[in-house]
Design a protein around this motif. Structure first.
Motif, PDB file in Angstrom:
ATOM      1  N   VAL A  33       0.694  -1.279  -0.053  1.00  0.00           N
ATOM      2  CA  VAL A  33       0.019  -0.111   0.093  1.00  0.00           C
ATOM      3  C   VAL A  33       0.958   1.237  -0.075  1.00  0.00           C
ATOM      4  CG1 VAL A  33      -1.666   1.261   1.429  1.00  0.00           C
ATOM      5  CG2 VAL A  33      -2.145  -1.219   0.863  1.00  0.00           C
ATOM      6  N   GLN A  78       0.770   4.110  -3.126  1.00  0.00           N
ATOM      7  CA  GLN A  78       0.115   5.119  -2.632  1.00  0.00           C
ATOM      8  C   GLN A  78      -0.289   6.359  -3.639  1.00  0.00           C
ATOM      9  OE1 GLN A  78      -1.485   5.091   0.607  1.00  0.00           O
ATOM     10  NE2 GLN A  78      -2.443   6.890   0.104  1.00  0.00           N
ATOM     11  N   LEU A 103      -6.652  -3.196  -4.812  1.00  0.00           N
ATOM     12  CA  LEU A 103      -5.532  -3.331  -3.788  1.00  0.00           C
ATOM     13  C   LEU A 103      -5.675  -4.862  -3.245  1.00  0.00           C
ATOM     14  CD1 LEU A 103      -5.145  -0.081  -1.808  1.00  0.00           C
ATOM     15  CD2 LEU A 103      -3.533  -1.252  -3.244  1.00  0.00           C
ATOM     16  N   SER A 106      -6.000  -1.500   2.900  1.00  0.00           N
ATOM     17  CA  SER A 106      -6.550  -1.168   1.664  1.00  0.00           C
ATOM     18  C   SER A 106      -7.622  -0.097   1.713  1.00  0.00           C
ATOM     19  CB  SER A 106      -7.188  -2.321   0.746  1.00  0.00           C
ATOM     20  OG  SER A 106      -6.073  -3.385   0.624  1.00  0.00           O
TER      21      SER A 106
END
Length: 105
Positions: free
Chosen positions: A6, A10, A30, A90
Motif C-alpha cells: 500500500v 499510494q 488493492l 486497503s
C-alpha cells in the motif's frame, strides 16, 4: 506485506482517486493480488496437509479419522484473517486524502 504494498502504491491510488475512481474500486484493486495468492496457497496447502496428517495419524495405535472439513474450516479462517488484515490497509489507503500523498515528492 500489505502495508508495504500500500505504501508503494499510494501515489498510484491517489492519482486514480483524483481521476474519479471510487473507494470500492480502489479497495478491489488493492485486494485482488493478495486474494489470488491466498487462494492459490490454500489450494496447494490444504490437500497436502490432509494427506500428511492422515499418514502421520495412521501410524499410532489409537487411530482417529481426520475429515476434510477440518482443514477447510482452518483454511477459511486463515483466509478470513489475512483478508481482514489486507482489507484494513486497503481501506485506509483508499479513504486517504489524495492531496496529502501527491504533495510529497
Amino acid at each position: 506485506m500489505s502495508a508495504y504494498n500500500v505504501s508503494i502504491r499510494q501515489k498510484e491510488m491517489s492519482i486514480r482517486k483524483v481521476l474519479g475512481a471510487s473507494v470500492s474500486q480502489l479497495f478491489i484493486q488493492l485486494n485482488k493480488p493478495f486474494l489470488r495468492i491466498l487462494m492459490l496457497a490454500n489450494l496447494i496447502a490444504l490437500p497436502l496437509a490432509y494427506l500428511l496428517v492422515d499418514r502421520w495419524l495412521s501410524s499410532f495405535a489409537y487411530r482417529i479419522t481426520v475429515h476434510w472439513w477440518m482443514f477447510a474450516v482452518a483454511g477459511f479462517f486463515a483466509l478470513l484473517i489475512a483478508l481482514f488484515t489486507v482489507s484494513y490497509q486497503s481501506a485506509r489507503a483508499a479513504r486517504a486524502n489524495p492531496v496529502d500523498s501527491l504533495k510529497e515528492a
